[in-house]
Write an enzyme that holds these catalytic residues in place. Structure first.
Site, PDB file in Angstrom:
ATOM      1  N   ARG A 319       0.798  -1.363  -0.096  1.00 57.19           N
ATOM      2  CA  ARG A 319      -0.390  -0.069   0.289  1.00 57.19           C
ATOM      3  C   ARG A 319       0.514   1.337  -0.519  1.00 57.19           C
ATOM      4  NH1 ARG A 319      -2.626  -2.840   3.277  1.00 57.19           N
ATOM      5  NH2 ARG A 319      -4.188  -3.756   3.067  1.00 57.19           N
ATOM      6  N   LYS A 341       1.454  11.536 -11.152  1.00 61.02           N
ATOM      7  CA  LYS A 341       0.853  10.560 -11.754  1.00 61.02           C
ATOM      8  C   LYS A 341       1.855   9.665 -12.376  1.00 61.02           C
ATOM      9  CE  LYS A 341      -2.527  13.660 -14.225  1.00 61.02           C
ATOM     10  NZ  LYS A 341      -2.919  13.791 -15.382  1.00 61.02           N
ATOM     11  N   GLU A 383       8.224  19.995 -24.019  1.00 56.87           N
ATOM     12  CA  GLU A 383       7.191  20.142 -22.943  1.00 56.87           C
ATOM     13  C   GLU A 383       7.429  21.883 -22.230  1.00 56.87           C
ATOM     14  OE1 GLU A 383       4.701  18.646 -21.918  1.00 56.87           O
ATOM     15  OE2 GLU A 383       4.779  17.189 -23.168  1.00 56.87           O
ATOM     16  N   LYS A 425       5.943  23.598 -13.099  1.00 52.34           N
ATOM     17  CA  LYS A 425       4.984  22.589 -12.825  1.00 52.34           C
ATOM     18  C   LYS A 425       3.951  22.452 -11.325  1.00 52.34           C
ATOM     19  CE  LYS A 425       3.626  18.750 -14.105  1.00 52.34           C
ATOM     20  NZ  LYS A 425       3.259  17.215 -14.760  1.00 52.34           N
ATOM     21  N   GLU A 435      -6.218  17.836 -10.422  1.00 48.23           N
ATOM     22  CA  GLU A 435      -6.963  18.130 -12.300  1.00 48.23           C
ATOM     23  C   GLU A 435      -8.663  18.170 -11.553  1.00 48.23           C
ATOM     24  OE1 GLU A 435      -4.621  15.740 -14.699  1.00 48.23           O
ATOM     25  OE2 GLU A 435      -6.139  16.837 -16.259  1.00 48.23           O
ATOM     26  N   ARG A 440      -4.900  22.449 -13.762  1.00 43.58           N
ATOM     27  CA  ARG A 440      -3.837  21.529 -13.747  1.00 43.58           C
ATOM     28  C   ARG A 440      -4.384  21.147 -15.352  1.00 43.58           C
ATOM     29  NH1 ARG A 440      -0.859  16.466 -11.114  1.00 43.58           N
ATOM     30  NH2 ARG A 440      -0.314  16.292 -12.547  1.00 43.58           N
ATOM     31  N   ASN A 444      -2.573  20.994 -20.530  1.00 42.14           N
ATOM     32  CA  ASN A 444      -2.745  20.035 -21.891  1.00 42.14           C
ATOM     33  C   ASN A 444      -2.405  20.499 -23.323  1.00 42.14           C
ATOM     34  OD1 ASN A 444      -3.083  17.743 -20.175  1.00 42.14           O
ATOM     35  ND2 ASN A 444      -5.875  18.074 -20.058  1.00 42.14           N
ATOM     36  N   HIS A 447      -1.854  18.735 -26.035  1.00 38.22           N
ATOM     37  CA  HIS A 447      -1.871  17.669 -26.319  1.00 38.22           C
ATOM     38  C   HIS A 447      -3.072  16.765 -26.903  1.00 38.22           C
ATOM     39  CE1 HIS A 447       1.235  18.420 -23.474  1.00 38.22           C
ATOM     40  NE2 HIS A 447       0.938  16.884 -23.247  1.00 38.22           N
ATOM     41  N   HIS A 451      -2.296  13.867 -29.010  1.00 39.79           N
ATOM     42  CA  HIS A 451      -2.949  12.424 -28.739  1.00 39.79           C
ATOM     43  C   HIS A 451      -3.471  11.529 -29.777  1.00 39.79           C
ATOM     44  CE1 HIS A 451      -2.917  13.361 -23.849  1.00 39.79           C
ATOM     45  NE2 HIS A 451      -1.556  12.815 -23.919  1.00 39.79           N
ATOM     46  N   HIS A 464       6.627  12.033 -27.490  1.00 37.31           N
ATOM     47  CA  HIS A 464       6.185  12.080 -27.444  1.00 37.31           C
ATOM     48  C   HIS A 464       5.684  14.407 -27.438  1.00 37.31           C
ATOM     49  CE1 HIS A 464       2.370  13.307 -24.386  1.00 37.31           C
ATOM     50  NE2 HIS A 464       3.093  13.876 -24.064  1.00 37.31           N
TER      51      HIS A 464
HETATM   52  N1  LIG Z   1       3.408  10.354 -15.088  1.00 35.96           N
HETATM   53  C1  LIG Z   1       3.421  11.886 -15.687  1.00 35.96           C
HETATM   54  O1  LIG Z   1       2.930  12.679 -15.624  1.00 35.96           O
HETATM   55  C2  LIG Z   1       3.941  11.413 -17.175  1.00 35.96           C
HETATM   56  C3  LIG Z   1       3.947  12.830 -17.676  1.00 35.96           C
HETATM   57  C4  LIG Z   1       4.312  12.338 -19.373  1.00 35.96           C
HETATM   58  C5  LIG Z   1       5.086  11.452 -20.351  1.00 35.96           C
HETATM   59  N2  LIG Z   1       5.106  10.493 -19.405  1.00 35.96           N
HETATM   60  C6  LIG Z   1       5.068   9.244 -19.681  1.00 35.96           C
HETATM   61  O2  LIG Z   1       6.596   9.048 -19.702  1.00 35.96           O
HETATM   62  C7  LIG Z   1       7.169   8.236 -20.665  1.00 35.96           C
HETATM   63  C8  LIG Z   1       7.668   9.125 -21.837  1.00 35.96           C
HETATM   64  O3  LIG Z   1       8.793   9.157 -21.189  1.00 35.96           O
HETATM   65  P1  LIG Z   1      10.099   9.781 -22.217  1.00 35.96           P
HETATM   66  O4  LIG Z   1      10.635   9.868 -22.433  1.00 35.96           O
HETATM   67  O5  LIG Z   1      11.683   9.957 -20.871  1.00 35.96           O
HETATM   68  O6  LIG Z   1      10.834   8.470 -22.857  1.00 35.96           O
HETATM   69  P2  LIG Z   1      11.746   6.791 -21.851  1.00 35.96           P
HETATM   70  O7  LIG Z   1      11.176   6.704 -20.214  1.00 35.96           O
HETATM   71  O8  LIG Z   1      11.327   5.387 -22.011  1.00 35.96           O
HETATM   72  O9  LIG Z   1      12.775   7.007 -22.303  1.00 35.96           O
HETATM   73  C9  LIG Z   1      13.490   7.595 -23.955  1.00 35.96           C
HETATM   74  C10 LIG Z   1      14.517   6.496 -24.014  1.00 35.96           C
HETATM   75  O10 LIG Z   1      15.863   7.569 -23.507  1.00 35.96           O
HETATM   76  C11 LIG Z   1      16.530   6.529 -22.859  1.00 35.96           C
HETATM   77  N3  LIG Z   1      17.060   6.972 -21.727  1.00 35.96           N
HETATM   78  C12 LIG Z   1      16.623   8.371 -21.125  1.00 35.96           C
HETATM   79  N4  LIG Z   1      17.615   8.233 -19.773  1.00 35.96           N
HETATM   80  C13 LIG Z   1      18.333   8.642 -20.901  1.00 35.96           C
HETATM   81  C14 LIG Z   1      20.075   8.690 -20.284  1.00 35.96           C
HETATM   82  N5  LIG Z   1      20.083  10.060 -18.919  1.00 35.96           N
HETATM   83  N6  LIG Z   1      20.918   8.563 -21.121  1.00 35.96           N
HETATM   84  C15 LIG Z   1      21.044   7.190 -21.788  1.00 35.96           C
HETATM   85  N7  LIG Z   1      19.824   7.170 -22.667  1.00 35.96           N
HETATM   86  C16 LIG Z   1      18.169   7.315 -21.710  1.00 35.96           C
HETATM   87  C17 LIG Z   1      15.432   5.539 -22.259  1.00 35.96           C
HETATM   88  O11 LIG Z   1      16.245   4.329 -21.573  1.00 35.96           O
HETATM   89  C18 LIG Z   1      14.425   5.717 -23.390  1.00 35.96           C
HETATM   90  O12 LIG Z   1      15.351   4.653 -24.095  1.00 35.96           O
HETATM   91  C19 LIG Z   1       5.805   7.642 -21.172  1.00 35.96           C
HETATM   92  O13 LIG Z   1       5.584   6.487 -20.347  1.00 35.96           O
HETATM   93  C20 LIG Z   1       4.893   8.536 -21.128  1.00 35.96           C
HETATM   94  O14 LIG Z   1       3.542   7.754 -20.531  1.00 35.96           O
HETATM   95  C21 LIG Z   1       4.636  10.553 -17.803  1.00 35.96           C
END
Ligand SMILES: NC(=O)c1ccc[n+]([C@@H]2O[C@H](COP(=O)([O-])OP(=O)(O)OC[C@H]3O[C@@H](n4cnc5c(N)ncnc54)[C@H](O)[C@@H]3O)[C@@H](O)[C@H]2O)c1
Length: 570
Positions: A319, A341, A383, A425, A435, A440, A444, A447, A451, A464
């Site tokens: 939990r 999130k 972003e 942020k 939200e 918040r 978007n 977005h 999406h 993204h």
């Molecule tokens: N929780 C939230 O509020 C929120 C907001 C936006 C996106 N997300 C989520 O985040 C994810 C996308 O995040 P992302 O773009 O970071 O993708 P990711 O975590 O898949 O990273 C992208 C790639 O970069 C590599 N990588 C990351 N940091 C590195 C570094 N310093 N050196 C070398 N390689 C590195 C990773 O291994 C991966 O191959 C999605 O799943 C999305 O849904 C969540």
């Protein structure tokens, strides 16, 4: 073996952490006596603590407190509940460590304040909490004392746990750890590292939690120290993906171990295919095999994928285990690690199973961006541009003038821009954690179309941030047609996106599929789409009256084969 264990246990921690109740329970379990330094002071002086504070001041109270502690420390077979500020004196710490075992009871300020109120105590009975905002006082005082609490031989977390179970944990820790701890009576005497902790952090003040975000070039070297300052001790279970682990895994383990934490790791394949319930269940099994306990931290080392997956696992195992985000992609630094999130994907849709679960702290090492693949870095800038457009005209000017420095990751400029984005942020999340107020929703911006484009390309053709960039261009186009967004602003936005190498259009995606996905989003949510449009820089507006014809026009334009305006630029 039993003989070598010290026969005194001192419970430290903030008011409301349950020290007196736990002392009584531990004493009963061991057949010892429970003492309370506040009770001793009141008995010996014949006066109440508020009266001592009011008439003689805090310095006198501290003298009496030190005397009471000396009296308690002279007796064998006792469990002593100590005053919340007792740990700040090196002499008191020496006294407790000398043939005693020191356990800190830890809790979040909101929980502590609730317990203080439930116990029927008003702030006036706690002189240091007097004033119009006792919860605010707790936060400030607790942050100041945290490095001293962190020196304890053991920390037991009390949020959401009933006190008999906390008492059992204290007895177990005493049996397991006290003999070794007592060999060094000076172990708590030195001034703790980071007694000024928190001053260089940005703070997220969400309704459910307040936490620091440290943004530094080279922050990883101090990761273990930061965990200790935040009251995390025992073990840290690091979750990462194979790309990130390759670069930073060893350094992270070394930093954690250097700070006295037991550290281990689980590395998943990189990419969205790891963000599933199946991987989460493997992580649960791993945590169980490591005997993870409520107070142990889960450290999410990676981009947004790892942050979401590890965060979801931390939120649900036992939990909730304390979560530490260590974001390594630009997107994770400025967006995913802030706001709580967490989620995993289902085959039906992304992020379908999740929760709001705030981390205990975030440690952002901006230098990690130097190993991020170039396309991922570019995508992350979307972003940053979005934050500037919706909230901060100064940041937008900085992005325009320092683009070259930022794209080559000049340390000072990049750290300053990442920190500013974290602040922005954090501000929105603090105002509208779940939200519910609409605040918040401004995040978007871009977005809605993004999406649709991502779904139409089955999350493969576009990253993204690339989709968000195209989505912002589409939103500006819609805003212009509706007379909301000035043309000059749409042009300025397009120019800054291009200067960071971000696309305006995404040829090759079927616009009808994107529109169908957007219609599905609308149907699933059961609400009209709330478009975020820009009236000016820093002036977003929410509109649910965008005509379908304008949406179709903008999406078709976004998907058009590079035409007059050019496709990908930069
Ligand atoms: N929780 C939230 O509020 C929120 C907001 C936006 C996106 N997300 C989520 O985040 C994810 C996308 O995040 P992302 O773009 O970071 O993708 P990711 O975590 O898949 O990273 C992208 C790639 O970069 C590599 N990588 C990351 N940091 C590195 C570094 N310093 N050196 C070398 N390689 C590195 C990773 O291994 C991966 O191959 C999605 O799943 C999305 O849904 C969540």
């Amino acid at each position: 073996m039993e003989r070598q264990r010290p026969r005194r246990i001192f419970l430290t921690g903030f008011s409301g952490s349950g020290k007196s109740a736990v002392a009584a329970l531990v004493a009963a379990a061991l057949g010892w006596r429970a003492l309370d330094t506040d009770d001793i002071i009141e008995e010996r002086s014949g006066r109440s603590i508020p009266d001592i504070f009011a008439r003689d001041g805090e310095a006198r109270f501290r003298e009496l407190e030190a005397q009471a502690l000396r009296e308690a420390a002279n007796q064998p077979d006792v469990v002593v509940a100590t005053g919340g500020g007792i740990v700040q004196s090196a002499a008191n710490r020496r006294l407790m460590a000398d043939d005693g075992f020191v356990v800190c009871l830890e809790g979040r300020p909101e929980v502590l304040w609730q317990r203080i109120r439930e116990a029927g105590h008003s702030a006036t009975e706690r002189p240091l909490l007097a004033g119009p905002d006792p919860l605010g006082r707790i936060r400030v005082l607790k942050a100041q004392r945290q490095p001293f609490y962190a020196l304890a031989d053991y920390t037991a977390h009390t949020d959401g746990i009933d006190l008999p179970r906390v008492a059992e944990e204290v007895v177990r820790a005493w049996r397991r750890l006290s003999a070794r701890a007592a060999r060094d009576p000076d172990r708590l005497s030195s001034e703790p590292v980071g007694a000024d902790a928190g001053e260089d952090a940005c703070w997220v003040n969400a309704e459910s939690a307040r936490y620091p975000v440290y943004v530094e070039w080279g922050a990883l070297a101090r990761l273990g120290e930061r965990l200790r300052e935040a009251g995390l001790s025992g073990a840290a279970h690091v979750i990462s993906d194979e790309h990130v682990w390759h670069h930073y895994g060893e350094a992270v383990l070394a930093s954690l171990r250097q700070a006295g934490l037991e550290a281990d790791s689980y590395v998943v394949p990189a990419g969205e295919t790891s963000k599933t319930l199946t991987t989460a269940s493997h992580l649960y099994e791993w945590l169980a095999s490591r005997r993870a306990e409520r107070g142990h931290a889960v450290v999410a080392l990676g981009g947004g994928m790892v942050g979401d997956l590890a965060g979801f696992t931390a939120a649900t195992y036992l939990r909730g285990l304390p979560l530490v985000h260590v974001p390594t992609s630009l997107l994770a630094m400025v967006d995913a690690s802030i706001g709580g999130k967490v989620a995993v994907n289902l085959s039906e849709a992304k992020n379908l199973v999740g929760a709001f679960y705030q981390p205990r702290l975030v440690v952002t090492d901006v230098s990690a961006l130097t190993t991020l693949p170039a396309r991922e870095l570019t995508s992350g800038w979307a972003e940053v541009v979005k934050h500037a457009l919706i909230m901060d005209p100064d940041l937008l000017s900085t992005l325009e003038t320092r683009v070259a420095d930022l794209r080559r990751l000049e340390p000072e400029a990049t750290t300053a821009v990442v920190r500013r984005n974290v602040e922005l942020k954090a501000q929105v999340v603090s105002e509208d954690e779940r939200e519910t107020t609409g605040r918040r929703t401004i995040l978007n911006y871009g977005h809605t179309v993004a999406h649709g484009l991502e779904a139409a390309s089955e999350y493969e053709a576009l990253l993204h941030g690339e989709a968000v960039a195209v989505g912002m261009v589409a939103a500006a186009e819609i805003g212009r047609e509706m007379g909301v967004t000035p043309s000059a602003l749409a042009e300025r936005q397009a120019a800054v996106l291009a200067s960071f190498g971000l696309p305006w259009q995404t040829p090759g995606i079927d616009p009808e599929r994107a529109l169908a996905a957007m219609a599905l989003d609308k149907k699933v949510s059961g609400r009209a789409v709330r478009w975020v449009l820009l009236e000016g820089v820093g002036r977003p507006v929410l509109r649910d009256d965008v005509p379908d014809t304008l949406v179709r026009q903008a999406v078709r334009q976004a998907c058009r084969v590079a035409g007059k305006r050019g496709g990908r630029r930069g």
